[in-house]
Design a protein around this motif. Sequence first.
Motif, short mmCIF file in Angstrom:
data_model
loop_
_atom_site.label_atom_id
_atom_site.label_comp_id
_atom_site.label_asym_id
_atom_site.label_seq_id
_atom_site.Cartn_x
_atom_site.Cartn_y
_atom_site.Cartn_z
N ARG A 77 -3.72 11.83 3.06
CA ARG A 77 -4.48 11.53 1.85
C ARG A 77 -3.75 10.51 0.99
O ARG A 77 -4.34 9.54 0.50
CB ARG A 77 -4.71 12.82 1.05
CG ARG A 77 -5.62 12.64 -0.17
CD ARG A 77 -5.80 13.96 -0.92
NE ARG A 77 -6.35 14.98 -0.06
CZ ARG A 77 -5.69 16.06 0.34
NH1 ARG A 77 -4.43 16.25 -0.04
NH2 ARG A 77 -6.25 16.95 1.12
N GLU A 78 -2.45 10.70 0.82
CA GLU A 78 -1.68 9.77 -0.01
C GLU A 78 -1.57 8.40 0.66
O GLU A 78 -1.62 7.36 -0.01
CB GLU A 78 -0.29 10.35 -0.27
CG GLU A 78 -0.33 11.58 -1.18
CD GLU A 78 0.99 12.32 -1.23
OE1 GLU A 78 2.02 11.73 -0.81
OE2 GLU A 78 1.00 13.48 -1.70
N ALA A 82 -4.68 6.48 0.02
CA ALA A 82 -5.12 6.42 -1.38
C ALA A 82 -5.51 4.99 -1.77
O ALA A 82 -6.50 4.77 -2.49
CB ALA A 82 -4.03 6.95 -2.30
N ASN A 87 2.34 3.31 -0.76
CA ASN A 87 1.54 4.52 -0.87
C ASN A 87 2.35 5.80 -0.70
O ASN A 87 1.98 6.84 -1.23
CB ASN A 87 0.39 4.50 0.14
CG ASN A 87 -0.71 3.54 -0.26
OD1 ASN A 87 -0.82 3.15 -1.41
ND2 ASN A 87 -1.54 3.15 0.69
N LEU A 88 3.44 5.72 0.04
CA LEU A 88 4.25 6.92 0.29
C LEU A 88 5.59 6.91 -0.44
O LEU A 88 6.47 7.72 -0.14
CB LEU A 88 4.49 7.09 1.80
CG LEU A 88 3.24 7.35 2.66
CD1 LEU A 88 3.64 7.49 4.13
CD2 LEU A 88 2.48 8.59 2.19
N ARG A 120 -8.99 8.68 6.45
CA ARG A 120 -8.57 10.09 6.45
C ARG A 120 -9.39 10.92 7.44
O ARG A 120 -8.84 11.75 8.16
CB ARG A 120 -8.75 10.68 5.05
CG ARG A 120 -7.74 10.20 4.03
CD ARG A 120 -8.15 10.63 2.64
NE ARG A 120 -8.48 12.05 2.57
CZ ARG A 120 -9.13 12.61 1.54
NH1 ARG A 120 -9.54 11.86 0.53
NH2 ARG A 120 -9.38 13.90 1.54
N GLN A 166 -1.90 16.17 3.35
CA GLN A 166 -1.50 15.60 2.06
C GLN A 166 -0.92 14.20 2.26
O GLN A 166 -1.22 13.27 1.50
CB GLN A 166 -0.46 16.51 1.39
CG GLN A 166 -1.02 17.80 0.82
CD GLN A 166 0.08 18.72 0.33
OE1 GLN A 166 1.24 18.32 0.20
NE2 GLN A 166 -0.27 19.97 0.07
N ARG A 175 7.05 10.03 -1.57
CA ARG A 175 7.39 11.00 -0.51
C ARG A 175 8.71 10.67 0.19
O ARG A 175 9.54 11.54 0.42
CB ARG A 175 6.28 11.01 0.54
CG ARG A 175 5.01 11.70 0.12
CD ARG A 175 5.15 13.19 0.27
NE ARG A 175 3.89 13.86 -0.04
CZ ARG A 175 3.78 15.17 -0.16
NH1 ARG A 175 4.85 15.95 0.01
NH2 ARG A 175 2.63 15.73 -0.45
#
Length: 270
Positions: free
Chosen positions: A214-215, A218, A227-228, A158, A211, A231
């Motif tokens: 970050r996701e 994670a 991970n997404l 990140r 954001q 989204r």
Amino acid sequence: MASRPQGHRARKRFGQNFLRDPGIISRLVRAIGARPGERLVEIGPGQGALTEPLLEAAGGHLEVIELDRDLIPGLRVQFFDQPGFVIHEGDALKVDFRALRGDGPPLRVVGSLPYNISTPLIGHLLEAGDAVADMHFMLQKEVVERLAAPPGGADRGRLSVLAQYHCRVESLFTVPPEAFVPRPKVESAIVRLTPHASLPQTARDEALLFQVVREAFAQRRKTLRNNLKGRLAAGDLEALGIDPGRRPQTLTVEEFVRIANHLSAEGEAP
């Protein structure tokens, strides 16, 4: 960055390790390349080992920010005959760098940052936008490696994406533990952060961009598909030219911006 002050014991709560190697100090001053007429700000001057040559290079004008009030009297005595030397007592994390710049030229910021404040302080300075011309920091070597890590690098995370979105990041040189008193347990390194005059890639919504970053990080061993998944679907990633089977550390800044801008556009669609 400071030589060890007489009668002052380095404080763990301030992350104090006093730089005392004259060769390292000289090399750092040359790397900064301060010139008269610039607005130079040193964070954590300590006893002034770096402060003195910086004052000379900057034509006698230097501002410092020092949190340890026990060190401030010594600085005032040491530089009493320098009318261009200004001390700001307090926490650099609470300084409004836009206000500090005022109507003057952008700030050139220098400092030796303890591990616990390095990431939030860099983020705080990046939020100051064009108030900051560049930054030269001495950090733990592992932090510098994360800041400068290229796509695919083991250290990429990140912090890499945040810094590289806003800045050109240059790892300059390593500083060994023996250059300090007390001697730290880890190596340090010097990094130069130069904010982009205009962003190479522009996120429509920077908060959304970070954001997403970050996701994505994670669980760095998992793929973007996993991970997404909250989204966007794997098919959406493929439509953006990004393999959903990739891991987050392989993505460029431009690819993260592409994802965030797609999500931003979707959110604005009627």
